[in-house]
Design a protein around this motif. Structure first.
Motif, PDB file in Angstrom:
ATOM      1  N   LYS A   1       0.831  -1.211   0.000  1.00 50.41           N
ATOM      2  CA  LYS A   1       0.000   0.000   0.000  1.00 50.41           C
ATOM      3  C   LYS A   1       0.860   1.253   0.000  1.00 50.41           C
ATOM      4  O   LYS A   1       1.987   1.255   0.481  1.00 50.41           O
ATOM      5  N   ALA A   2       0.297   2.316  -0.522  1.00 47.41           N
ATOM      6  CA  ALA A   2       1.001   3.596  -0.626  1.00 47.41           C
ATOM      7  C   ALA A   2       1.072   4.274   0.738  1.00 47.41           C
ATOM      8  O   ALA A   2       0.044   4.504   1.366  1.00 47.41           O
ATOM      9  N   PRO A   3       2.283   4.609   1.198  1.00 46.38           N
ATOM     10  CA  PRO A   3       2.400   5.305   2.481  1.00 46.38           C
ATOM     11  C   PRO A   3       2.012   6.780   2.392  1.00 46.38           C
ATOM     12  O   PRO A   3       1.604   7.373   3.378  1.00 46.38           O
ATOM     13  N   LEU A   4       2.145   7.367   1.211  1.00 49.86           N
ATOM     14  CA  LEU A   4       1.828   8.776   0.971  1.00 49.86           C
ATOM     15  C   LEU A   4       1.164   8.918  -0.393  1.00 49.86           C
ATOM     16  O   LEU A   4       1.375   8.087  -1.265  1.00 49.86           O
ATOM     17  N   PRO A   5       0.394   9.973  -0.611  1.00 43.18           N
ATOM     18  CA  PRO A   5      -0.113  10.209  -1.972  1.00 43.18           C
ATOM     19  C   PRO A   5       1.040  10.628  -2.880  1.00 43.18           C
ATOM     20  O   PRO A   5       1.984  11.279  -2.432  1.00 43.18           O
ATOM     21  N   GLY A   6       0.984  10.213  -4.134  1.00 42.34           N
ATOM     22  CA  GLY A   6       2.076  10.566  -5.040  1.00 42.34           C
ATOM     23  C   GLY A   6       1.799  10.174  -6.474  1.00 42.34           C
ATOM     24  O   GLY A   6       0.671   9.851  -6.844  1.00 42.34           O
ATOM     25  N   ASN A   7       2.879  10.197  -7.270  1.00 41.74           N
ATOM     26  CA  ASN A   7       2.821   9.856  -8.688  1.00 41.74           C
ATOM     27  C   ASN A   7       3.864   8.782  -8.973  1.00 41.74           C
ATOM     28  O   ASN A   7       5.011   8.904  -8.540  1.00 41.74           O
ATOM     29  N   VAL A   8       3.479   7.775  -9.742  1.00 39.92           N
ATOM     30  CA  VAL A   8       4.411   6.711 -10.113  1.00 39.92           C
ATOM     31  C   VAL A   8       5.393   7.255 -11.140  1.00 39.92           C
ATOM     32  O   VAL A   8       4.995   7.844 -12.141  1.00 39.92           O
ATOM     33  N   MET A   9       6.682   7.038 -10.875  1.00 42.72           N
ATOM     34  CA  MET A   9       7.705   7.490 -11.819  1.00 42.72           C
ATOM     35  C   MET A   9       8.217   6.330 -12.664  1.00 42.72           C
ATOM     36  O   MET A   9       8.397   6.466 -13.856  1.00 42.72           O
ATOM     37  N   GLN A  10       8.473   5.176 -12.009  1.00 42.23           N
ATOM     38  CA  GLN A  10       9.016   4.031 -12.733  1.00 42.23           C
ATOM     39  C   GLN A  10       8.603   2.746 -12.027  1.00 42.23           C
ATOM     40  O   GLN A  10       8.562   2.687 -10.800  1.00 42.23           O
ATOM     41  N   VAL A  11       8.281   1.717 -12.809  1.00 40.31           N
ATOM     42  CA  VAL A  11       7.928   0.400 -12.279  1.00 40.31           C
ATOM     43  C   VAL A  11       9.000  -0.581 -12.737  1.00 40.31           C
ATOM     44  O   VAL A  11       9.311  -0.653 -13.924  1.00 40.31           O
ATOM     45  N   TYR A  12       9.585  -1.327 -11.788  1.00 37.38           N
ATOM     46  CA  TYR A  12      10.690  -2.230 -12.095  1.00 37.38           C
ATOM     47  C   TYR A  12      10.266  -3.684 -12.289  1.00 37.38           C
ATOM     48  O   TYR A  12      11.079  -4.506 -12.679  1.00 37.38           O
ATOM     49  N   VAL A  13       9.013  -4.018 -11.993  1.00 37.27           N
ATOM     50  CA  VAL A  13       8.545  -5.404 -12.102  1.00 37.27           C
ATOM     51  C   VAL A  13       7.333  -5.461 -13.018  1.00 37.27           C
ATOM     52  O   VAL A  13       6.731  -4.441 -13.331  1.00 37.27           O
TER      53      VAL A  13
ATOM     54  N   SER B   1      -1.381   8.804 -10.785  1.00 36.51           N
ATOM     55  CA  SER B   1      -1.418   9.352  -9.427  1.00 36.51           C
ATOM     56  C   SER B   1      -2.181   8.403  -8.524  1.00 36.51           C
ATOM     57  O   SER B   1      -3.091   7.703  -8.969  1.00 36.51           O
ATOM     58  N   PHE B   2      -1.831   8.396  -7.236  1.00 33.39           N
ATOM     59  CA  PHE B   2      -2.525   7.558  -6.262  1.00 33.39           C
ATOM     60  C   PHE B   2      -2.622   8.297  -4.936  1.00 33.39           C
ATOM     61  O   PHE B   2      -1.908   9.267  -4.694  1.00 33.39           O
ATOM     62  N   LEU B   3      -3.532   7.832  -4.085  1.00 33.86           N
ATOM     63  CA  LEU B   3      -3.741   8.419  -2.773  1.00 33.86           C
ATOM     64  C   LEU B   3      -3.143   7.525  -1.687  1.00 33.86           C
ATOM     65  O   LEU B   3      -2.856   6.350  -1.929  1.00 33.86           O
ATOM     66  N   GLN B   4      -2.986   8.077  -0.511  1.00 39.00           N
ATOM     67  CA  GLN B   4      -2.438   7.326   0.609  1.00 39.00           C
ATOM     68  C   GLN B   4      -3.325   6.127   0.934  1.00 39.00           C
ATOM     69  O   GLN B   4      -4.538   6.227   0.954  1.00 39.00           O
ATOM     70  N   GLY B   5      -2.697   4.977   1.162  1.00 37.65           N
ATOM     71  CA  GLY B   5      -3.415   3.766   1.539  1.00 37.65           C
ATOM     72  C   GLY B   5      -3.926   2.932   0.382  1.00 37.65           C
ATOM     73  O   GLY B   5      -4.428   1.828   0.596  1.00 37.65           O
ATOM     74  N   GLU B   6      -3.823   3.418  -0.836  1.00 33.16           N
ATOM     75  CA  GLU B   6      -4.270   2.630  -1.981  1.00 33.16           C
ATOM     76  C   GLU B   6      -3.278   1.518  -2.278  1.00 33.16           C
ATOM     77  O   GLU B   6      -2.080   1.647  -2.051  1.00 33.16           O
ATOM     78  N   VAL B   7      -3.784   0.403  -2.798  1.00 31.49           N
ATOM     79  CA  VAL B   7      -2.939  -0.749  -3.134  1.00 31.49           C
ATOM     80  C   VAL B   7      -2.174  -0.445  -4.416  1.00 31.49           C
ATOM     81  O   VAL B   7      -2.775  -0.106  -5.437  1.00 31.49           O
ATOM     82  N   LEU B   8      -0.846  -0.554  -4.344  1.00 29.27           N
ATOM     83  CA  LEU B   8       0.003  -0.318  -5.513  1.00 29.27           C
ATOM     84  C   LEU B   8       0.275  -1.616  -6.256  1.00 29.27           C
ATOM     85  O   LEU B   8       0.178  -1.676  -7.469  1.00 29.27           O
ATOM     86  N   ILE B   9       0.672  -2.653  -5.502  1.00 28.89           N
ATOM     87  CA  ILE B   9       1.061  -3.933  -6.095  1.00 28.89           C
ATOM     88  C   ILE B   9       0.581  -5.057  -5.174  1.00 28.89           C
ATOM     89  O   ILE B   9       0.602  -4.907  -3.951  1.00 28.89           O
ATOM     90  N   GLU B  10       0.154  -6.169  -5.756  1.00 32.39           N
ATOM     91  CA  GLU B  10      -0.199  -7.358  -4.993  1.00 32.39           C
ATOM     92  C   GLU B  10       0.838  -8.434  -5.241  1.00 32.39           C
ATOM     93  O   GLU B  10       1.196  -8.700  -6.390  1.00 32.39           O
ATOM     94  N   ILE B  11       1.317  -9.045  -4.156  1.00 30.69           N
ATOM     95  CA  ILE B  11       2.317 -10.118  -4.236  1.00 30.69           C
ATOM     96  C   ILE B  11       1.703 -11.368  -3.631  1.00 30.69           C
ATOM     97  O   ILE B  11       1.167 -11.334  -2.522  1.00 30.69           O
ATOM     98  N   GLY B  12       1.760 -12.476  -4.365  1.00 33.53           N
ATOM     99  CA  GLY B  12       1.176 -13.729  -3.889  1.00 33.53           C
ATOM    100  C   GLY B  12       2.192 -14.710  -3.409  1.00 33.53           C
ATOM    101  O   GLY B  12       3.356 -14.576  -3.513  1.00 33.53           O
TER     102      GLY B  12
END
Length: 92
Positions: free
Chosen positions: A27-39, A81-92
């Motif tokens: 989950k996102a600790p702070l609201p922000g904008n994604v710059m780069q995804v490595y996976v 863009s995302f808000l605080q507490g939103e799910v960014l990535i799910e890992i199984g």
């Protein structure tokens, strides 16, 4: 005067452990904008691997894997863009 409370039963004092089969949510600790995804979905990750970089409050922050597993879902792509507490990535 109060009545006497019976002592707890052995089954009441045990801590019940629940095993979750669902994916771990990063989950996102702070609201922000994604710059780069490595996976990408299906990648194997180890604890401490860098998953993405996001910008929050004019600072670049890394999102690291908190457990070993397989990336199931990536909710945001670079530029989103995302808000605080939103799910960014799910890992199984």
């Amino acid at each position: 005067m109060r009545s006497e409370v019976p002592p707890p039963k052995r089954s009441d004092t045990k801590i019940k452990k629940t095993i979750s089969t669902s994916a771990y949510q990063v989950k996102a600790p702070l609201p922000g904008n994604v710059m780069q995804v490595y996976v990408k979905s299906g990648d194997q990750v180890k604890k401490g691997d860098k998953l993405m970089v996001y910008e929050a409050m004019k600072m670049e922050n890394d999102v690291l894997a908190e457990k070993d597993g397989t990336v199931k879902t990536i909710m945001y792509q670079p530029g989103d863009s995302f808000l605080q507490g939103e799910v960014l990535i799910e890992i199984g």
